[in-house]
Design a protein around this motif. Structure first.
Motif, short mmCIF file in Angstrom:
data_model
loop_
_atom_site.label_atom_id
_atom_site.label_comp_id
_atom_site.label_asym_id
_atom_site.label_seq_id
_atom_site.Cartn_x
_atom_site.Cartn_y
_atom_site.Cartn_z
N ALA A 42 0.80 -1.23 0.00
CA ALA A 42 0.00 0.00 0.00
C ALA A 42 0.83 1.27 0.00
N THR A 43 2.09 1.20 0.38
CA THR A 43 2.91 2.41 0.46
C THR A 43 4.04 2.39 -0.56
N LYS A 44 4.41 3.56 -1.02
CA LYS A 44 5.50 3.69 -2.00
C LYS A 44 6.87 3.49 -1.36
N PHE A 45 6.88 3.54 -0.04
CA PHE A 45 8.15 3.43 0.67
C PHE A 45 8.18 2.13 1.47
N GLY A 46 7.83 1.05 0.81
CA GLY A 46 7.69 -0.24 1.48
C GLY A 46 8.96 -0.79 2.07
N ASN A 47 10.11 -0.28 1.65
CA ASN A 47 11.38 -0.78 2.19
C ASN A 47 11.53 -0.48 3.68
N ASN A 48 10.78 0.49 4.16
CA ASN A 48 10.87 0.86 5.57
C ASN A 48 9.86 0.10 6.44
N VAL A 49 9.15 -0.86 5.85
CA VAL A 49 8.20 -1.68 6.60
C VAL A 49 8.80 -3.06 6.81
N VAL A 50 8.84 -3.52 8.05
CA VAL A 50 9.43 -4.83 8.37
C VAL A 50 8.55 -5.54 9.39
N VAL A 51 8.81 -6.82 9.57
CA VAL A 51 8.14 -7.60 10.61
C VAL A 51 9.03 -7.58 11.85
N SER A 52 8.45 -7.22 12.98
CA SER A 52 9.24 -7.13 14.21
C SER A 52 9.63 -8.52 14.70
N GLU A 53 10.85 -8.63 15.17
CA GLU A 53 11.34 -9.90 15.67
C GLU A 53 11.48 -9.91 17.19
N SER A 54 11.84 -8.76 17.75
CA SER A 54 12.10 -8.71 19.20
C SER A 54 11.08 -7.86 19.97
N TYR A 55 10.25 -7.12 19.24
CA TYR A 55 9.28 -6.20 19.86
C TYR A 55 9.96 -5.20 20.79
N ALA A 56 11.18 -4.81 20.42
CA ALA A 56 11.96 -3.90 21.26
C ALA A 56 11.64 -2.43 20.98
N GLU A 57 10.81 -2.16 19.98
CA GLU A 57 10.47 -0.77 19.66
C GLU A 57 9.82 -0.10 20.87
N LYS A 58 10.26 1.11 21.16
CA LYS A 58 9.76 1.83 22.33
C LYS A 58 8.48 2.62 22.04
N ILE A 59 8.15 2.77 20.77
CA ILE A 59 6.92 3.48 20.39
C ILE A 59 6.00 2.51 19.67
N TRP A 60 4.84 2.27 20.24
CA TRP A 60 3.83 1.42 19.62
C TRP A 60 2.64 2.27 19.20
N LEU A 61 2.31 2.23 17.93
CA LEU A 61 1.11 2.90 17.42
C LEU A 61 0.03 1.84 17.31
N VAL A 62 -1.05 2.01 18.06
CA VAL A 62 -2.02 0.92 18.19
C VAL A 62 -3.42 1.36 17.78
N GLY A 63 -4.12 0.45 17.12
CA GLY A 63 -5.50 0.68 16.73
C GLY A 63 -6.43 -0.26 17.46
N ASP A 64 -7.65 -0.35 16.99
CA ASP A 64 -8.62 -1.27 17.60
C ASP A 64 -8.12 -2.71 17.46
N GLY A 65 -8.48 -3.54 18.43
CA GLY A 65 -8.18 -4.96 18.32
C GLY A 65 -6.85 -5.39 18.88
N LEU A 66 -6.11 -4.47 19.52
CA LEU A 66 -4.84 -4.87 20.13
C LEU A 66 -5.13 -5.72 21.36
N SER A 67 -4.65 -6.95 21.36
CA SER A 67 -4.97 -7.88 22.44
C SER A 67 -4.06 -7.69 23.65
N GLU A 68 -4.48 -8.27 24.76
CA GLU A 68 -3.67 -8.23 25.98
C GLU A 68 -2.37 -8.99 25.78
N GLU A 69 -2.46 -10.10 25.06
CA GLU A 69 -1.26 -10.90 24.79
C GLU A 69 -0.24 -10.11 23.98
N GLU A 70 -0.71 -9.34 23.01
CA GLU A 70 0.19 -8.54 22.18
C GLU A 70 0.84 -7.43 23.00
N GLN A 71 0.08 -6.83 23.91
CA GLN A 71 0.65 -5.78 24.75
C GLN A 71 1.77 -6.32 25.63
#
Length: 494
Positions: free
Chosen positions: A370-399
Protein backbone atom coordinates in the motif's frame (compact mmCIF):
# COMPACT_ATOMS: atom_id res chain seq x y z
CA UNK A 1 -38.27 9.30 69.06
CA UNK A 2 -39.52 5.82 68.23
CA UNK A 3 -42.32 5.27 65.73
CA UNK A 4 -44.22 2.05 66.52
CA UNK A 5 -44.41 -0.31 63.56
CA UNK A 6 -41.90 1.68 61.47
CA UNK A 7 -40.09 -1.52 60.53
CA UNK A 8 -43.32 -2.87 59.01
CA UNK A 9 -44.35 0.10 56.86
CA UNK A 10 -46.11 -1.26 53.76
CA UNK A 11 -45.16 -0.36 50.22
CA UNK A 12 -48.63 0.97 49.41
CA UNK A 13 -51.63 2.19 51.36
CA UNK A 14 -54.39 3.93 49.47
CA UNK A 15 -55.64 5.93 52.45
CA UNK A 16 -52.12 7.20 53.16
CA UNK A 17 -51.62 8.34 49.56
CA UNK A 18 -55.01 10.11 49.56
CA UNK A 19 -54.23 11.84 52.87
CA UNK A 20 -50.84 12.97 51.54
CA UNK A 21 -52.40 14.44 48.39
CA UNK A 22 -55.17 16.24 50.30
CA UNK A 23 -52.81 17.63 52.93
CA UNK A 24 -50.51 18.96 50.24
CA UNK A 25 -53.35 20.57 48.29
CA UNK A 26 -54.77 22.07 51.46
CA UNK A 27 -52.50 23.09 54.34
CA UNK A 28 -49.14 22.88 52.56
CA UNK A 29 -50.07 24.88 49.46
CA UNK A 30 -52.19 27.34 51.46
CA UNK A 31 -49.57 28.00 54.14
CA UNK A 32 -46.78 28.21 51.60
CA UNK A 33 -48.71 30.78 49.57
CA UNK A 34 -49.10 33.13 52.53
CA UNK A 35 -45.57 32.48 53.78
CA UNK A 36 -44.28 33.32 50.32
CA UNK A 37 -46.29 36.55 50.21
CA UNK A 38 -44.97 37.46 53.64
CA UNK A 39 -41.40 36.84 52.47
CA UNK A 40 -41.99 39.45 49.77
CA UNK A 41 -42.70 42.12 52.37
CA UNK A 42 -39.79 44.54 52.22
CA UNK A 43 -38.70 43.72 55.79
CA UNK A 44 -38.40 39.94 55.23
CA UNK A 45 -37.45 40.22 51.58
CA UNK A 46 -34.35 42.32 52.23
CA UNK A 47 -33.24 40.05 55.08
CA UNK A 48 -34.11 36.63 53.67
CA UNK A 49 -35.88 36.01 50.38
CA UNK A 50 -33.81 38.39 48.23
CA UNK A 51 -31.05 35.78 48.33
CA UNK A 52 -33.25 33.38 46.36
CA UNK A 53 -34.35 36.10 43.94
CA UNK A 54 -30.79 37.05 43.08
CA UNK A 55 -31.30 34.50 40.28
CA UNK A 56 -33.56 36.34 37.84
CA UNK A 57 -32.68 33.79 35.16
CA UNK A 58 -33.27 30.64 37.15
CA UNK A 59 -31.60 27.24 37.02
CA UNK A 60 -32.62 23.99 38.74
CA UNK A 61 -30.06 24.64 41.48
CA UNK A 62 -31.88 27.92 42.22
CA UNK A 63 -34.70 25.87 43.72
CA UNK A 64 -32.64 25.05 46.82
CA UNK A 65 -30.80 28.35 47.25
CA UNK A 66 -32.43 29.83 50.35
CA UNK A 67 -31.30 31.22 53.69
CA UNK A 68 -31.23 28.70 56.53
CA UNK A 69 -34.38 30.10 58.18
CA UNK A 70 -36.37 29.57 54.99
CA UNK A 71 -35.11 26.00 54.71
CA UNK A 72 -36.41 25.31 58.22
CA UNK A 73 -39.81 26.79 57.35
CA UNK A 74 -40.08 24.72 54.18
CA UNK A 75 -39.00 21.59 56.04
CA UNK A 76 -41.80 22.08 58.55
CA UNK A 77 -44.34 22.64 55.77
CA UNK A 78 -43.35 19.60 53.75
CA UNK A 79 -43.26 17.46 56.88
CA UNK A 80 -46.99 17.99 57.49
CA UNK A 81 -48.26 15.20 55.17
CA UNK A 82 -45.49 12.77 56.10
CA UNK A 83 -45.77 13.21 59.86
CA UNK A 84 -49.56 13.10 59.73
CA UNK A 85 -49.65 9.78 57.86
CA UNK A 86 -47.21 8.32 60.38
CA UNK A 87 -49.26 9.51 63.35
CA UNK A 88 -52.55 8.17 62.00
CA UNK A 89 -50.95 4.89 60.97
CA UNK A 90 -51.49 5.18 57.21
CA UNK A 91 -47.89 5.77 56.11
CA UNK A 92 -46.39 3.78 53.26
CA UNK A 93 -43.17 3.78 51.28
CA UNK A 94 -44.96 5.12 48.21
CA UNK A 95 -46.58 8.02 50.07
CA UNK A 96 -43.32 8.97 51.79
CA UNK A 97 -40.75 8.59 49.03
CA UNK A 98 -43.28 9.53 46.36
CA UNK A 99 -44.00 12.83 48.10
CA UNK A 100 -40.31 13.67 48.47
CA UNK A 101 -39.74 12.85 44.80
CA UNK A 102 -42.72 14.99 43.81
CA UNK A 103 -41.38 17.98 45.75
CA UNK A 104 -37.90 17.72 44.24
CA UNK A 105 -39.18 17.11 40.72
CA UNK A 106 -41.63 20.00 40.72
CA UNK A 107 -39.20 22.33 42.45
CA UNK A 108 -36.48 21.69 39.88
CA UNK A 109 -38.92 21.84 36.99
CA UNK A 110 -40.24 25.23 38.07
CA UNK A 111 -36.74 26.70 38.08
CA UNK A 112 -35.37 25.05 34.93
CA UNK A 113 -36.17 28.15 32.82
CA UNK A 114 -37.18 25.94 29.91
CA UNK A 115 -40.81 25.47 28.96
CA UNK A 116 -41.71 21.96 27.90
CA UNK A 117 -45.20 21.37 29.34
CA UNK A 118 -47.43 21.12 26.23
CA UNK A 119 -50.54 23.25 25.96
CA UNK A 120 -52.75 20.31 24.97
CA UNK A 121 -52.50 18.86 28.49
CA UNK A 122 -54.48 21.79 29.85
CA UNK A 123 -56.90 21.64 26.92
CA UNK A 124 -57.76 18.00 27.62
CA UNK A 125 -58.17 18.57 31.35
CA UNK A 126 -58.77 22.32 32.02
CA UNK A 127 -58.82 22.04 35.87
CA UNK A 128 -55.18 20.94 35.68
CA UNK A 129 -54.11 24.58 35.31
CA UNK A 130 -55.15 25.08 38.96
CA UNK A 131 -53.22 22.01 40.13
CA UNK A 132 -49.91 22.16 38.25
CA UNK A 133 -47.67 25.08 37.46
CA UNK A 134 -45.22 25.36 34.57
CA UNK A 135 -41.65 26.67 34.27
CA UNK A 136 -42.95 29.81 32.54
CA UNK A 137 -45.42 30.36 35.42
CA UNK A 138 -42.65 30.48 37.99
CA UNK A 139 -40.25 32.40 35.75
CA UNK A 140 -42.75 35.28 35.86
CA UNK A 141 -42.51 35.28 39.63
CA UNK A 142 -38.74 35.76 39.38
CA UNK A 143 -39.12 38.65 36.95
CA UNK A 144 -42.30 40.35 38.24
CA UNK A 145 -41.80 39.54 41.97
CA UNK A 146 -45.39 40.40 43.00
CA UNK A 147 -47.28 37.67 41.15
CA UNK A 148 -47.48 33.87 40.95
CA UNK A 149 -46.68 33.10 44.60
CA UNK A 150 -48.03 29.53 44.66
CA UNK A 151 -45.83 26.54 45.39
CA UNK A 152 -46.76 23.96 42.73
CA UNK A 153 -50.52 24.54 42.41
CA UNK A 154 -51.60 27.96 41.08
CA UNK A 155 -55.10 27.64 42.58
CA UNK A 156 -54.36 30.10 45.40
CA UNK A 157 -53.07 32.72 42.97
CA UNK A 158 -56.40 32.45 41.17
CA UNK A 159 -58.33 32.68 44.44
CA UNK A 160 -56.47 35.71 45.81
CA UNK A 161 -55.98 37.53 42.50
CA UNK A 162 -52.19 37.34 42.27
CA UNK A 163 -52.03 35.37 39.03
CA UNK A 164 -49.92 37.22 36.47
CA UNK A 165 -52.08 38.19 33.49
CA UNK A 166 -49.39 37.19 31.01
CA UNK A 167 -49.02 33.63 32.35
CA UNK A 168 -51.00 31.90 29.61
CA UNK A 169 -49.57 34.00 26.78
CA UNK A 170 -46.00 33.48 27.99
CA UNK A 171 -46.60 29.74 28.14
CA UNK A 172 -47.75 29.72 24.51
CA UNK A 173 -44.91 31.96 23.33
CA UNK A 174 -42.32 29.85 25.14
CA UNK A 175 -43.55 26.73 23.39
CA UNK A 176 -43.28 28.42 19.98
CA UNK A 177 -39.56 29.11 20.28
CA UNK A 178 -37.54 28.78 17.11
CA UNK A 179 -35.62 25.55 16.66
CA UNK A 180 -31.94 26.01 17.34
CA UNK A 181 -29.90 25.24 14.22
CA UNK A 182 -26.23 24.56 14.95
CA UNK A 183 -23.38 25.01 12.50
CA UNK A 184 -21.60 21.80 13.47
CA UNK A 185 -22.92 18.53 14.88
CA UNK A 186 -20.72 15.91 16.52
CA UNK A 187 -22.43 12.56 16.00
CA UNK A 188 -21.45 9.97 18.59
CA UNK A 189 -23.05 7.10 20.50
CA UNK A 190 -23.32 5.66 23.98
CA UNK A 191 -20.52 3.31 25.01
CA UNK A 192 -21.65 1.24 28.00
CA UNK A 193 -25.00 1.11 29.81
CA UNK A 194 -23.52 3.21 32.61
CA UNK A 195 -22.31 5.85 30.13
CA UNK A 196 -25.76 7.46 30.32
CA UNK A 197 -24.77 8.82 33.74
CA UNK A 198 -21.59 10.37 32.33
CA UNK A 199 -23.46 12.56 29.86
CA UNK A 200 -24.08 16.25 30.45
CA UNK A 201 -27.73 15.36 31.09
CA UNK A 202 -26.73 12.68 33.61
CA UNK A 203 -24.86 13.18 36.88
CA UNK A 204 -22.65 16.29 36.99
CA UNK A 205 -20.21 14.63 39.39
CA UNK A 206 -19.59 11.88 36.82
CA UNK A 207 -19.85 13.98 33.67
CA UNK A 208 -17.06 16.24 34.89
CA UNK A 209 -14.63 13.33 35.21
CA UNK A 210 -13.25 10.90 32.61
CA UNK A 211 -15.55 7.93 32.24
CA UNK A 212 -14.77 5.11 34.63
CA UNK A 213 -16.68 2.45 36.49
CA UNK A 214 -18.03 3.43 39.90
CA UNK A 215 -19.14 0.81 42.40
CA UNK A 216 -22.27 2.69 43.41
CA UNK A 217 -23.57 2.65 39.85
CA UNK A 218 -24.29 -1.05 40.35
CA UNK A 219 -26.87 -0.02 42.95
CA UNK A 220 -28.66 1.92 40.23
CA UNK A 221 -29.13 -1.09 37.96
CA UNK A 222 -32.95 -0.73 37.87
CA UNK A 223 -32.59 2.80 36.47
CA UNK A 224 -29.85 1.61 34.12
CA UNK A 225 -32.08 -1.16 32.79
CA UNK A 226 -34.89 1.29 32.17
CA UNK A 227 -32.51 3.64 30.36
CA UNK A 228 -31.42 0.75 28.13
CA UNK A 229 -35.03 -0.07 27.31
CA UNK A 230 -35.77 3.57 26.53
CA UNK A 231 -32.70 3.90 24.29
CA UNK A 232 -33.72 0.74 22.42
CA UNK A 233 -37.23 2.10 21.88
CA UNK A 234 -36.17 5.67 21.15
CA UNK A 235 -35.79 5.95 17.42
CA UNK A 236 -33.51 8.91 16.79
CA UNK A 237 -30.40 10.73 17.93
CA UNK A 238 -30.76 13.11 20.86
CA UNK A 239 -28.84 16.22 21.88
CA UNK A 240 -26.44 15.72 24.77
CA UNK A 241 -24.48 18.99 24.71
CA UNK A 242 -24.57 22.47 23.21
CA UNK A 243 -21.47 24.64 22.83
CA UNK A 244 -20.50 27.93 21.27
CA UNK A 245 -17.16 28.83 19.73
CA UNK A 246 -17.08 32.37 18.43
CA UNK A 247 -19.92 32.61 15.94
CA UNK A 248 -20.25 28.85 15.63
CA UNK A 249 -23.05 26.96 17.36
CA UNK A 250 -22.03 23.40 18.16
CA UNK A 251 -24.08 20.41 19.25
CA UNK A 252 -23.32 16.82 20.17
CA UNK A 253 -25.91 14.24 19.13
CA UNK A 254 -25.88 10.73 20.56
CA UNK A 255 -27.15 7.70 18.69
CA UNK A 256 -29.12 5.67 21.28
CA UNK A 257 -27.02 2.54 20.83
CA UNK A 258 -24.11 0.99 22.73
CA UNK A 259 -20.65 -0.24 21.70
CA UNK A 260 -21.59 -3.89 21.88
CA UNK A 261 -24.50 -3.40 19.47
CA UNK A 262 -22.06 -2.42 16.71
CA UNK A 263 -20.71 -5.99 16.76
CA UNK A 264 -23.95 -7.56 15.54
CA UNK A 265 -24.86 -7.38 11.86
CA UNK A 266 -28.57 -6.95 12.51
CA UNK A 267 -27.90 -4.09 14.89
CA UNK A 268 -25.41 -2.47 12.50
CA UNK A 269 -28.13 -2.14 9.89
CA UNK A 270 -30.43 -0.42 12.38
CA UNK A 271 -27.59 1.83 13.55
CA UNK A 272 -26.81 2.73 9.95
CA UNK A 273 -30.42 3.83 9.58
CA UNK A 274 -30.18 6.01 12.69
CA UNK A 275 -27.01 7.66 11.40
CA UNK A 276 -28.63 8.24 8.02
CA UNK A 277 -31.65 9.83 9.70
CA UNK A 278 -29.35 12.10 11.73
CA UNK A 279 -27.52 13.24 8.59
CA UNK A 280 -30.79 13.95 6.79
CA UNK A 281 -32.08 15.87 9.81
CA UNK A 282 -28.88 17.92 9.80
CA UNK A 283 -29.40 18.56 6.09
CA UNK A 284 -33.00 19.68 6.66
CA UNK A 285 -31.90 22.07 9.41
CA UNK A 286 -29.22 23.65 7.23
CA UNK A 287 -26.25 22.49 9.30
CA UNK A 288 -22.89 23.11 7.63
CA UNK A 289 -20.83 20.25 9.02
CA UNK A 290 -21.38 16.92 10.72
CA UNK A 291 -18.68 14.80 12.31
CA UNK A 292 -18.80 11.03 12.24
CA UNK A 293 -16.71 8.66 14.29
CA UNK A 294 -16.66 6.17 11.42
CA UNK A 295 -16.44 6.49 7.67
CA UNK A 296 -19.60 7.98 6.20
CA UNK A 297 -18.99 7.46 2.50
CA UNK A 298 -22.05 5.24 2.09
CA UNK A 299 -24.32 8.15 3.01
CA UNK A 300 -22.58 10.49 0.59
CA UNK A 301 -23.02 7.99 -2.21
CA UNK A 302 -26.66 7.52 -1.31
CA UNK A 303 -27.33 11.27 -1.17
CA UNK A 304 -24.83 12.95 -3.54
CA UNK A 305 -26.60 16.33 -3.35
CA UNK A 306 -26.06 16.76 0.39
CA UNK A 307 -25.17 20.29 1.45
CA UNK A 308 -24.10 19.11 4.89
CA UNK A 309 -20.45 18.07 4.90
CA UNK A 310 -19.57 14.78 6.56
CA UNK A 311 -16.20 14.77 8.34
CA UNK A 312 -14.70 11.73 10.07
CA UNK A 313 -11.56 13.55 11.22
CA UNK A 314 -9.08 11.01 9.84
CA UNK A 315 -6.60 13.64 8.64
CA UNK A 316 -6.43 15.27 12.05
CA UNK A 317 -6.05 11.88 13.73
CA UNK A 318 -3.00 11.20 11.57
CA UNK A 319 -1.60 14.66 12.32
CA UNK A 320 -2.05 14.21 16.08
CA UNK A 321 -0.39 10.78 16.07
CA UNK A 322 2.55 11.97 13.97
CA UNK A 323 3.10 14.94 16.27
CA UNK A 324 2.90 12.70 19.35
CA UNK A 325 5.90 10.65 18.26
CA UNK A 326 9.17 11.91 19.78
CA UNK A 327 11.38 13.62 17.18
CA UNK A 328 14.37 11.36 17.82
CA UNK A 329 12.34 8.22 17.01
CA UNK A 330 13.81 6.00 14.28
CA UNK A 331 11.49 3.00 14.53
CA UNK A 332 7.93 2.29 15.66
CA UNK A 333 5.71 -0.76 15.89
CA UNK A 334 2.20 -0.76 14.42
CA UNK A 335 -0.41 -2.94 16.13
CA UNK A 336 -4.15 -3.47 15.99
CA UNK A 337 -6.50 -3.47 13.03
CA UNK A 338 -5.44 -1.70 9.85
CA UNK A 339 -7.50 1.25 8.62
CA UNK A 340 -7.11 4.20 6.29
CA UNK A 341 -5.63 6.10 9.24
CA UNK A 342 -3.06 3.34 9.79
CA UNK A 343 -2.06 3.32 6.11
CA UNK A 344 -1.72 7.10 6.10
CA UNK A 345 0.41 7.09 9.26
CA UNK A 346 2.70 4.39 7.86
CA UNK A 347 3.09 6.26 4.58
CA UNK A 348 4.03 9.49 6.37
CA UNK A 349 6.50 7.72 8.67
CA UNK A 350 8.16 5.89 5.80
CA UNK A 351 8.64 9.19 3.98
CA UNK A 352 10.47 10.42 7.08
CA UNK A 353 12.73 7.35 6.91
CA UNK A 354 11.25 5.96 10.13
CA UNK A 355 11.10 2.18 10.17
CA UNK A 356 7.63 0.72 10.79
CA UNK A 357 7.47 -2.79 12.26
CA UNK A 358 4.41 -5.02 12.39
CA UNK A 359 3.53 -7.89 14.69
CA UNK A 360 2.26 -10.20 11.96
CA UNK A 361 3.47 -10.94 8.45
CA UNK A 362 0.00 -10.46 6.94
CA UNK A 363 -0.03 -6.84 8.08
CA UNK A 364 3.49 -6.37 6.76
CA UNK A 365 2.47 -7.60 3.32
CA UNK A 366 -0.58 -5.34 3.16
CA UNK A 367 1.37 -2.26 4.24
CA UNK A 368 4.28 -2.97 1.91
CA UNK A 369 1.93 -3.10 -1.06
CA UNK A 370 0.00 0.00 0.00
CA UNK A 371 2.91 2.41 0.46
CA UNK A 372 5.50 3.69 -2.00
CA UNK A 373 8.15 3.43 0.67
CA UNK A 374 7.69 -0.24 1.48
CA UNK A 375 11.38 -0.78 2.19
CA UNK A 376 10.87 0.86 5.57
CA UNK A 377 8.20 -1.68 6.60
CA UNK A 378 9.43 -4.83 8.37
CA UNK A 379 8.14 -7.60 10.61
CA UNK A 380 9.24 -7.13 14.21
CA UNK A 381 11.34 -9.90 15.67
CA UNK A 382 12.10 -8.71 19.20
CA UNK A 383 9.28 -6.20 19.86
CA UNK A 384 11.96 -3.90 21.26
CA UNK A 385 10.47 -0.77 19.66
CA UNK A 386 9.76 1.83 22.33
CA UNK A 387 6.92 3.48 20.39
CA UNK A 388 3.83 1.42 19.62
CA UNK A 389 1.11 2.90 17.42
CA UNK A 390 -2.02 0.92 18.19
CA UNK A 391 -5.50 0.68 16.73
CA UNK A 392 -8.62 -1.27 17.60
CA UNK A 393 -8.18 -4.96 18.32
CA UNK A 394 -4.84 -4.87 20.13
CA UNK A 395 -4.97 -7.88 22.44
CA UNK A 396 -3.67 -8.23 25.98
CA UNK A 397 -1.26 -10.90 24.79
CA UNK A 398 0.19 -8.54 22.18
CA UNK A 399 0.65 -5.78 24.75
CA UNK A 400 2.63 -8.11 27.00
CA UNK A 401 5.18 -8.57 24.22
CA UNK A 402 6.20 -4.92 24.52
CA UNK A 403 9.38 -4.11 26.40
CA UNK A 404 9.37 -2.17 29.65
CA UNK A 405 8.90 1.57 29.19
CA UNK A 406 7.10 1.27 25.85
CA UNK A 407 4.87 4.21 24.89
CA UNK A 408 1.47 3.20 23.46
CA UNK A 409 0.02 5.86 21.14
CA UNK A 410 -3.49 4.93 19.95
CA UNK A 411 -4.83 6.00 16.57
CA UNK A 412 -8.27 4.51 17.26
CA UNK A 413 -11.28 6.30 18.72
CA UNK A 414 -11.13 4.28 21.93
CA UNK A 415 -7.88 3.67 23.81
CA UNK A 416 -6.54 0.15 24.42
CA UNK A 417 -7.05 -1.46 27.80
CA UNK A 418 -4.19 -0.51 30.09
CA UNK A 419 -2.64 -3.89 30.76
CA UNK A 420 0.94 -2.85 31.47
CA UNK A 421 1.72 -0.76 34.55
CA UNK A 422 5.34 -0.39 33.43
CA UNK A 423 4.40 1.29 30.14
CA UNK A 424 3.00 4.70 29.21
CA UNK A 425 -0.39 5.01 27.51
CA UNK A 426 -1.34 8.13 25.55
CA UNK A 427 -4.91 9.33 25.25
CA UNK A 428 -6.78 8.49 22.07
CA UNK A 429 -6.30 11.20 19.38
CA UNK A 430 -7.54 14.42 20.94
CA UNK A 431 -6.69 18.06 21.61
CA UNK A 432 -7.22 20.65 24.31
CA UNK A 433 -10.07 23.04 23.47
CA UNK A 434 -9.54 26.82 23.49
CA UNK A 435 -10.80 28.77 26.50
CA UNK A 436 -13.25 30.61 24.24
CA UNK A 437 -15.14 27.37 23.53
CA UNK A 438 -18.00 27.67 25.99
CA UNK A 439 -20.21 25.24 27.92
CA UNK A 440 -17.74 22.38 27.63
CA UNK A 441 -18.68 21.00 31.03
CA UNK A 442 -18.64 17.24 30.60
CA UNK A 443 -15.81 14.91 29.71
CA UNK A 444 -15.89 13.10 26.39
CA UNK A 445 -15.69 9.41 27.21
CA UNK A 446 -12.26 8.72 28.76
CA UNK A 447 -10.74 12.12 27.99
CA UNK A 448 -9.99 14.79 30.64
CA UNK A 449 -11.95 18.02 31.05
CA UNK A 450 -11.93 20.37 28.04
CA UNK A 451 -10.23 17.77 25.86
CA UNK A 452 -12.03 16.96 22.62
CA UNK A 453 -11.65 13.96 20.33
CA UNK A 454 -9.99 14.47 16.96
CA UNK A 455 -13.20 13.79 15.03
CA UNK A 456 -15.00 16.47 17.02
CA UNK A 457 -12.21 19.02 16.59
CA UNK A 458 -11.94 18.24 12.87
CA UNK A 459 -15.58 19.12 12.25
CA UNK A 460 -15.18 22.45 14.03
CA UNK A 461 -12.02 23.34 12.10
CA UNK A 462 -13.72 22.24 8.88
CA UNK A 463 -16.53 24.74 9.52
CA UNK A 464 -14.20 27.53 10.65
CA UNK A 465 -12.08 27.19 7.52
CA UNK A 466 -15.12 26.96 5.27
CA UNK A 467 -13.88 23.83 3.53
CA UNK A 468 -16.67 22.77 1.21
CA UNK A 469 -15.57 19.13 0.99
CA UNK A 470 -16.43 15.83 2.63
CA UNK A 471 -13.81 13.87 4.53
CA UNK A 472 -15.05 10.32 4.68
CA UNK A 473 -14.53 6.97 3.03
CA UNK A 474 -11.01 6.95 1.62
CA UNK A 475 -10.83 10.74 1.25
CA UNK A 476 -8.35 12.64 3.41
CA UNK A 477 -7.12 16.21 3.59
CA UNK A 478 -3.55 17.43 3.50
CA UNK A 479 -2.17 16.46 6.93
CA UNK A 480 0.02 19.54 7.33
CA UNK A 481 -2.75 21.91 6.28
CA UNK A 482 -5.21 20.42 8.76
CA UNK A 483 -2.66 20.53 11.60
CA UNK A 484 -1.75 24.18 10.97
CA UNK A 485 -5.42 25.21 10.74
CA UNK A 486 -6.22 23.41 13.99
CA UNK A 487 -3.40 25.14 15.88
CA UNK A 488 -4.37 28.49 14.33
CA UNK A 489 -7.83 28.26 15.88
CA UNK A 490 -6.47 27.72 19.38
CA UNK A 491 -6.60 23.94 19.79
CA UNK A 492 -3.53 22.60 21.57
CA UNK A 493 -1.90 19.16 21.56
CA UNK A 494 -1.85 17.27 24.85
Amino acid sequence: MTVPGASHIPIWRTDGVVVTVLLHMGPVEFLYYWLHRALHHHYLYSRYHSHHHSSIVTEPITSVIHPFAEHIAYFVLFAIPMVTTVLIGSASLVSGFGYITYIDLMNNMGHCNFEFIPKWIFSIFPPLKYLMYTPSFHSLHHTQFRTNYSLFMPIYDYIYGTMDKSTDSLHEISLKREEDSPNVVHLTHLTTPNSIYHLHIGLASLASKPQMSQWYLWLMWPVTCWSMIITCIYGSAFIVERNTFGKLKLQSWAIPRYNIQYLFKRQREAISGLIEDAILEAEARGINGEELNNNGEVYIQRYPQLNVKVVDGSSLVVAIVLNSIPKETTQVLLGGCLSKVAYSIVSALCQREIQVSTIYKTEYEKLKLATKFGNNVVVSESYAEKIWLVGDGLSEEEQRKASKGTIFIPFSQFPPERVRSDCLYHYSPSMMAPISLQNLDSCENWLPRRVMSASRVAGIVHALEGWNLHECGQKMFDIGLVWEATLKHGFKPL
